[in-house]
Design a protein around this motif. Sequence first.
Motif, PDB file in Angstrom:
ATOM      1  N   MET A 235     -16.061 -14.528 147.577  1.00  0.00           N
ATOM      2  CA  MET A 235     -16.652 -13.339 146.974  1.00  0.00           C
ATOM      3  C   MET A 235     -15.659 -12.635 146.058  1.00  0.00           C
ATOM      4  SD  MET A 235     -19.795 -13.090 147.798  1.00  0.00           S
ATOM      5  CE  MET A 235     -20.114 -11.384 147.349  1.00  0.00           C
ATOM      6  N   GLU A 236     -14.373 -12.612 146.449  1.00  0.00           N
ATOM      7  CA  GLU A 236     -13.350 -11.998 145.598  1.00  0.00           C
ATOM      8  C   GLU A 236     -13.199 -12.769 144.298  1.00  0.00           C
ATOM      9  OE1 GLU A 236     -10.511  -9.266 144.388  1.00  0.00           O
ATOM     10  OE2 GLU A 236     -11.967  -9.217 146.038  1.00  0.00           O
ATOM     11  N   GLU A 237     -13.174 -14.116 144.378  1.00  0.00           N
ATOM     12  CA  GLU A 237     -13.090 -14.920 143.163  1.00  0.00           C
ATOM     13  C   GLU A 237     -14.318 -14.705 142.283  1.00  0.00           C
ATOM     14  OE1 GLU A 237     -12.602 -18.913 144.422  1.00  0.00           O
ATOM     15  OE2 GLU A 237     -10.551 -18.636 145.182  1.00  0.00           O
ATOM     16  N   LEU A 238     -15.474 -14.670 142.910  1.00  0.00           N
ATOM     17  CA  LEU A 238     -16.686 -14.423 142.139  1.00  0.00           C
ATOM     18  C   LEU A 238     -16.669 -13.043 141.498  1.00  0.00           C
ATOM     19  CD1 LEU A 238     -19.375 -15.949 144.536  1.00  0.00           C
ATOM     20  CD2 LEU A 238     -18.614 -16.874 142.353  1.00  0.00           C
ATOM     21  N   ARG A 239     -16.110 -12.056 142.216  1.00  0.00           N
ATOM     22  CA  ARG A 239     -16.038 -10.708 141.657  1.00  0.00           C
ATOM     23  C   ARG A 239     -15.145 -10.679 140.424  1.00  0.00           C
ATOM     24  NH1 ARG A 239     -12.778  -6.627 141.580  1.00  0.00           N
ATOM     25  NH2 ARG A 239     -11.234  -7.702 142.876  1.00  0.00           N
ATOM     26  N   LYS A 240     -13.970 -11.375 140.512  1.00  0.00           N
ATOM     27  CA  LYS A 240     -13.074 -11.421 139.366  1.00  0.00           C
ATOM     28  C   LYS A 240     -13.733 -12.132 138.184  1.00  0.00           C
ATOM     29  CE  LYS A 240      -8.789 -11.321 142.085  1.00  0.00           C
ATOM     30  NZ  LYS A 240      -7.569 -12.066 142.463  1.00  0.00           N
ATOM     31  N   GLU A 241     -14.383 -13.278 138.464  1.00  0.00           N
ATOM     32  CA  GLU A 241     -15.069 -13.991 137.385  1.00  0.00           C
ATOM     33  C   GLU A 241     -16.151 -13.114 136.764  1.00  0.00           C
ATOM     34  OE1 GLU A 241     -16.565 -17.596 138.964  1.00  0.00           O
ATOM     35  OE2 GLU A 241     -14.587 -18.501 139.295  1.00  0.00           O
ATOM     36  N   LYS A 242     -16.837 -12.369 137.616  1.00  0.00           N
ATOM     37  CA  LYS A 242     -17.877 -11.486 137.117  1.00  0.00           C
ATOM     38  C   LYS A 242     -17.295 -10.408 136.211  1.00  0.00           C
ATOM     39  CE  LYS A 242     -21.470  -8.288 138.676  1.00  0.00           C
ATOM     40  NZ  LYS A 242     -22.110  -7.659 139.860  1.00  0.00           N
ATOM     41  N   GLU A 243     -16.154  -9.823 136.634  1.00  0.00           N
ATOM     42  CA  GLU A 243     -15.523  -8.786 135.814  1.00  0.00           C
ATOM     43  C   GLU A 243     -15.063  -9.360 134.476  1.00  0.00           C
ATOM     44  OE1 GLU A 243     -12.427  -7.130 138.138  1.00  0.00           O
ATOM     45  OE2 GLU A 243     -13.776  -5.915 139.414  1.00  0.00           O
ATOM     46  N   GLU A 244     -14.465 -10.596 134.500  1.00  0.00           N
ATOM     47  CA  GLU A 244     -14.042 -11.219 133.247  1.00  0.00           C
ATOM     48  C   GLU A 244     -15.237 -11.476 132.337  1.00  0.00           C
ATOM     49  OE1 GLU A 244     -11.960 -14.706 134.351  1.00  0.00           O
ATOM     50  OE2 GLU A 244     -10.206 -13.655 135.160  1.00  0.00           O
ATOM     51  N   LEU A 245     -16.305 -12.003 132.910  1.00  0.00           N
ATOM     52  CA  LEU A 245     -17.500 -12.258 132.105  1.00  0.00           C
ATOM     53  C   LEU A 245     -18.082 -10.961 131.550  1.00  0.00           C
ATOM     54  CD1 LEU A 245     -19.269 -14.959 134.301  1.00  0.00           C
ATOM     55  CD2 LEU A 245     -18.197 -15.307 132.075  1.00  0.00           C
ATOM     56  N   MET A 246     -18.055  -9.909 132.378  1.00  0.00           N
ATOM     57  CA  MET A 246     -18.572  -8.624 131.903  1.00  0.00           C
ATOM     58  C   MET A 246     -17.715  -8.067 130.776  1.00  0.00           C
ATOM     59  SD  MET A 246     -19.796  -6.785 135.463  1.00  0.00           S
ATOM     60  CE  MET A 246     -20.324  -5.322 134.577  1.00  0.00           C
ATOM     61  N   LYS A 248     -15.823  -9.876 128.636  1.00  0.00           N
ATOM     62  CA  LYS A 248     -16.135 -10.682 127.454  1.00  0.00           C
ATOM     63  C   LYS A 248     -17.490 -10.287 126.878  1.00  0.00           C
ATOM     64  CE  LYS A 248     -13.443 -14.726 128.866  1.00  0.00           C
ATOM     65  NZ  LYS A 248     -13.498 -16.155 129.257  1.00  0.00           N
ATOM     66  N   SER A 249     -18.431 -10.044 127.758  1.00  0.00           N
ATOM     67  CA  SER A 249     -19.755  -9.652 127.304  1.00  0.00           C
ATOM     68  C   SER A 249     -19.717  -8.317 126.569  1.00  0.00           C
ATOM     69  CB  SER A 249     -20.712  -9.569 128.494  1.00  0.00           C
ATOM     70  OG  SER A 249     -21.973  -9.126 128.097  1.00  0.00           O
ATOM     71  N   GLU A 251     -17.063  -7.076 124.950  1.00  0.00           N
ATOM     72  CA  GLU A 251     -16.424  -7.296 123.652  1.00  0.00           C
ATOM     73  C   GLU A 251     -17.392  -7.934 122.665  1.00  0.00           C
ATOM     74  OE1 GLU A 251     -13.046  -9.631 124.508  1.00  0.00           O
ATOM     75  OE2 GLU A 251     -11.900  -8.012 125.470  1.00  0.00           O
ATOM     76  N   GLU A 252     -18.098  -8.967 123.119  1.00  0.00           N
ATOM     77  CA  GLU A 252     -19.067  -9.616 122.243  1.00  0.00           C
ATOM     78  C   GLU A 252     -20.175  -8.646 121.844  1.00  0.00           C
ATOM     79  OE1 GLU A 252     -20.743 -12.581 119.978  1.00  0.00           O
ATOM     80  OE2 GLU A 252     -18.774 -12.475 120.941  1.00  0.00           O
ATOM     81  N   SER A 253     -20.578  -7.819 122.788  1.00  0.00           N
ATOM     82  CA  SER A 253     -21.608  -6.835 122.497  1.00  0.00           C
ATOM     83  C   SER A 253     -21.126  -5.834 121.459  1.00  0.00           C
ATOM     84  CB  SER A 253     -22.019  -6.126 123.785  1.00  0.00           C
ATOM     85  OG  SER A 253     -22.962  -5.119 123.524  1.00  0.00           O
ATOM     86  N   ASP A 254     -19.825  -5.413 121.584  1.00  0.00           N
ATOM     87  CA  ASP A 254     -19.262  -4.479 120.593  1.00  0.00           C
ATOM     88  C   ASP A 254     -19.226  -5.118 119.209  1.00  0.00           C
ATOM     89  OD1 ASP A 254     -18.976  -2.599 122.547  1.00  0.00           O
ATOM     90  OD2 ASP A 254     -16.865  -3.060 122.948  1.00  0.00           O
ATOM     91  N   ARG A 255     -18.800  -6.396 119.146  1.00  0.00           N
ATOM     92  CA  ARG A 255     -18.745  -7.071 117.846  1.00  0.00           C
ATOM     93  C   ARG A 255     -20.144  -7.179 117.245  1.00  0.00           C
ATOM     94  NH1 ARG A 255     -14.860 -10.369 120.488  1.00  0.00           N
ATOM     95  NH2 ARG A 255     -16.456 -11.909 120.973  1.00  0.00           N
TER      96      ARG A 255
END
Length: 360
Positions: A235-246, A248-249, A251-255
């Motif tokens: 769950m901790e790994e998934l949480r970190k991956e989720k935060e990274e994806l969020m 990136k999302s 940043e992409e949304s801002d662009r």
Amino acid sequence: MNEIYQRAEGGQIALYQEGNKVMAAWFALRRGVQPVQQKGDCLGGLTSVLFQGSIYFAYENLQHQVAVDILGGGREKIVLTEGTDRCKFSNLILAVRGELLILLYQSLNPVKGRYEIHAVAPYLPEQSVMIRECGEAPNRLKLLEWEKEQYLLTGGDLAGGGMIYRWKADTEWEVMEGSKWLREEETIRRQIEQDAETKRLKDEWEEEARKNQEKREEEIRRLQAEREAVYREQMEELRKEKEELMEKSREESDRQREAKEEAFRVLKEQAEAEKEELMGALEAKDEEIRLLRSDQARAAAADQRILRIKKEYEAQLESARIQYNELAGTAAELQRIGKMWRDKCYQMEGRDLENDSDRS
């Protein structure tokens, strides 16, 4: 009386009383205990037996009635109810004789003031018999089995005046006394000793089963703790991956948002220019329409004048035509009158009208 039965598919079933509840616990091989309430009105006297592949049990309920049912429910029956000839039920024993289910019990006969031992078939009320009439105090009852024979011990211990009955068939009982008593006494004693040994082994087996159950539960708790630890790491790994994806999302949304805003600004400027151009063209068209409408108004006024003049001219023509017709009629009438007067003058002068007519 608490009992443990073997299940055909493996594991055990424990039937026991807990307060006023009759409980059944299923002991599986790899799972914990699953207790299920069977009854909630148990006063006491719980007894059970395996009969025709099912576990039957009897007990005294809170209304001082004796009820019999099958594990899982479905065949409950009130077998005994207090009345003028029986009360104070005790020493309930469910037993099996061939194809017959029998309930042994002891009750007080208020009329006689003495206790009695009875046997009754719960689902065949006609199969009932009194085995023995006792004294003013209740006896102790114990059902034993030895070499395919069943015996009912009543009263105190064997040396203190107790009696033994051999279960012959259905509800038939034979008193073991005299020489029969002496022949069977040692056998019964050995049976009692064997029962004690059986109880000791059963207690040891139950203790071993309890310890094994505790070990299984401890192993289950350990495995659950390990599994929960692995789950927490995942769950901790998934949480970190989720935060990274969020991130990136975002940043992409801002662009994308900035690109959309720039495209919107350009389109807005183009739209404003086109709007101004269209507004100018619209004003020119409005002026042209105004002029056309002005010309149309003047043309309409000229048409109205022409129409009015035409109507006046037509009215004058109509009046002239009427006057001309009137004048033509008047001229014709004057010509007729003139001719008439001329003819009269000729007649007066004696002129030959026909000659005059020819000359004329």
